[in-house]
Design a protein around this motif. Structure first.
Motif, mmCIF file in Angstrom:
data_model
loop_
_atom_site.group_PDB
_atom_site.id
_atom_site.type_symbol
_atom_site.label_atom_id
_atom_site.label_comp_id
_atom_site.label_asym_id
_atom_site.label_seq_id
_atom_site.Cartn_x
_atom_site.Cartn_y
_atom_site.Cartn_z
ATOM 1 N N LEU A 92 0.841 -1.190 0.000
ATOM 2 C CA LEU A 92 0.000 0.000 0.000
ATOM 3 C C LEU A 92 0.880 1.245 0.000
ATOM 4 N N PRO A 93 0.325 2.397 -0.328
ATOM 5 C CA PRO A 93 1.115 3.628 -0.316
ATOM 6 C C PRO A 93 1.721 3.947 1.059
ATOM 7 N N ASN A 94 1.109 3.451 2.113
ATOM 8 C CA ASN A 94 1.653 3.718 3.449
ATOM 9 C C ASN A 94 2.822 2.790 3.786
ATOM 10 N N GLY A 95 3.187 1.868 2.879
ATOM 11 C CA GLY A 95 4.344 1.007 3.083
ATOM 12 C C GLY A 95 4.021 -0.371 3.619
ATOM 13 N N TYR A 96 2.801 -0.627 4.055
ATOM 14 C CA TYR A 96 2.423 -1.938 4.565
ATOM 15 C C TYR A 96 2.187 -2.906 3.409
ATOM 16 N N VAL A 97 2.496 -4.171 3.636
ATOM 17 C CA VAL A 97 2.334 -5.194 2.605
ATOM 18 C C VAL A 97 1.277 -6.191 3.074
ATOM 19 N N TYR A 98 0.314 -6.450 2.209
ATOM 20 C CA TYR A 98 -0.752 -7.407 2.497
ATOM 21 C C TYR A 98 -0.876 -8.364 1.328
ATOM 22 N N GLY A 99 -1.528 -9.498 1.562
ATOM 23 C CA GLY A 99 -1.786 -10.448 0.492
ATOM 24 C C GLY A 99 -2.921 -9.966 -0.395
ATOM 25 N N TYR A 100 -2.875 -10.354 -1.663
ATOM 26 C CA TYR A 100 -3.899 -9.943 -2.623
ATOM 27 C C TYR A 100 -5.282 -10.424 -2.203
ATOM 28 N N ASN A 101 -5.362 -11.611 -1.603
ATOM 29 C CA ASN A 101 -6.660 -12.153 -1.200
ATOM 30 C C ASN A 101 -7.347 -11.298 -0.150
ATOM 31 N N VAL A 102 -6.594 -10.514 0.605
ATOM 32 C CA VAL A 102 -7.200 -9.624 1.598
ATOM 33 C C VAL A 102 -7.968 -8.523 0.903
ATOM 34 N N SER A 103 -7.503 -8.102 -0.275
ATOM 35 C CA SER A 103 -8.187 -7.022 -0.988
ATOM 36 C C SER A 103 -9.609 -7.420 -1.364
ATOM 37 N N VAL A 104 -9.849 -8.696 -1.541
ATOM 38 C CA VAL A 104 -11.185 -9.175 -1.888
ATOM 39 C C VAL A 104 -12.115 -9.086 -0.677
ATOM 40 N N ARG A 105 -11.569 -9.365 0.515
ATOM 41 C CA ARG A 105 -12.377 -9.369 1.730
ATOM 42 C C ARG A 105 -12.250 -8.080 2.536
ATOM 43 N N ALA A 106 -11.432 -7.135 2.062
ATOM 44 C CA ALA A 106 -11.125 -5.931 2.842
ATOM 45 C C ALA A 106 -12.265 -4.915 2.782
ATOM 46 N N PRO A 107 -12.274 -3.994 3.742
ATOM 47 C CA PRO A 107 -13.251 -2.900 3.690
ATOM 48 C C PRO A 107 -13.036 -2.042 2.448
ATOM 49 N N ALA A 108 -14.024 -1.269 2.094
ATOM 50 C CA ALA A 108 -13.992 -0.487 0.851
ATOM 51 C C ALA A 108 -12.827 0.495 0.831
ATOM 52 N N ALA A 109 -12.505 1.123 1.939
ATOM 53 C CA ALA A 109 -11.421 2.102 1.970
ATOM 54 C C ALA A 109 -10.088 1.439 1.686
ATOM 55 N N LEU A 110 -9.856 0.264 2.300
ATOM 56 C CA LEU A 110 -8.607 -0.464 2.071
ATOM 57 C C LEU A 110 -8.571 -0.994 0.649
ATOM 58 N N ARG A 111 -9.717 -1.451 0.148
ATOM 59 C CA ARG A 111 -9.787 -1.970 -1.206
ATOM 60 C C ARG A 111 -9.451 -0.865 -2.215
ATOM 61 N N ALA A 112 -9.909 0.359 -1.971
ATOM 62 C CA ALA A 112 -9.608 1.467 -2.868
ATOM 63 C C ALA A 112 -8.123 1.792 -2.842
ATOM 64 N N GLU A 113 -7.526 1.725 -1.658
ATOM 65 C CA GLU A 113 -6.087 1.995 -1.533
ATOM 66 C C GLU A 113 -5.278 0.922 -2.265
ATOM 67 N N ILE A 114 -5.705 -0.328 -2.153
ATOM 68 C CA ILE A 114 -5.010 -1.419 -2.828
ATOM 69 C C ILE A 114 -5.135 -1.280 -4.332
ATOM 70 N N ALA A 115 -6.299 -0.871 -4.814
ATOM 71 C CA ALA A 115 -6.521 -0.736 -6.243
ATOM 72 C C ALA A 115 -5.630 0.351 -6.854
ATOM 73 N N THR A 116 -5.322 1.397 -6.095
ATOM 74 C CA THR A 116 -4.467 2.461 -6.637
ATOM 75 C C THR A 116 -3.028 2.003 -6.812
ATOM 76 N N VAL A 117 -2.621 1.001 -6.033
ATOM 77 C CA VAL A 117 -1.241 0.511 -6.128
ATOM 78 C C VAL A 117 -1.090 -0.386 -7.341
ATOM 79 N N GLY A 118 -2.078 -1.230 -7.633
ATOM 80 C CA GLY A 118 -2.004 -2.143 -8.762
ATOM 81 C C GLY A 118 -1.344 -3.454 -8.373
ATOM 82 N N VAL A 119 -1.387 -4.413 -9.290
ATOM 83 C CA VAL A 119 -0.830 -5.732 -9.004
ATOM 84 C C VAL A 119 0.617 -5.807 -9.397
#
Length: 119
Positions: A92-119
């Motif tokens: 994520l832009p804040n420097g934290y690293v998460y698994g891609y599968n979390v983006s599917v189950r994550a809250p909308a705000a986190l999902r939006a942040e993950i989407a801006t980073v890309g795969v």
């Protein structure tokens, strides 16, 4: 005194140690999985699945050497899943690293942040 001397000499003669096989095996196992994370003061980095992080075995493992890990693996802090080709790491832009599968189950705000980073 004589009994202790006999036992000591018998152990030395047969190249045996004072500890039982169970004790030696337990120490070898704890030493193999012991890491500096098990002794962090904050307690947030302790893994609930790690035997060394448990209170009872933590004291037993304290005098043992740390494990040397030549190969490491990333584990998602939210889901606890290993990050690999099926669950690639996403930073994520804040420097934290998460698994891609979390983006599917994550809250909308986190999902939006993950989407801006890309795969």
């Amino acid at each position: 005194m004589l009994i202790q001397q006999f036992r000591y000499d018998n152990y030395r003669l047969h190249q045996l140690g004072n500890n039982s096989v169970f004790t030696i095996t337990l120490q070898a196992g704890l030493s193999a999985i012991k890491t500096p994370q098990c002794y962090k003061e904050d307690g947030s980095s302790k893994n609930p699945d790690c035997p060394v992080c448990s209170k009872s075995l933590n004291k037993l493992a304290q005098p043992l050497p740390m494990a040397h890990c030549a190969n490491s693996r990333l584990v998602c802090k939210i889901s606890g899943d290993v990050m690999n080709e099926n669950n690639p790491p996403m930073m994520l832009p804040n420097g934290y690293v998460y698994g891609y599968n979390v983006s599917v189950r994550a809250p909308a705000a986190l999902r939006a942040e993950i989407a801006t980073v890309g795969v």
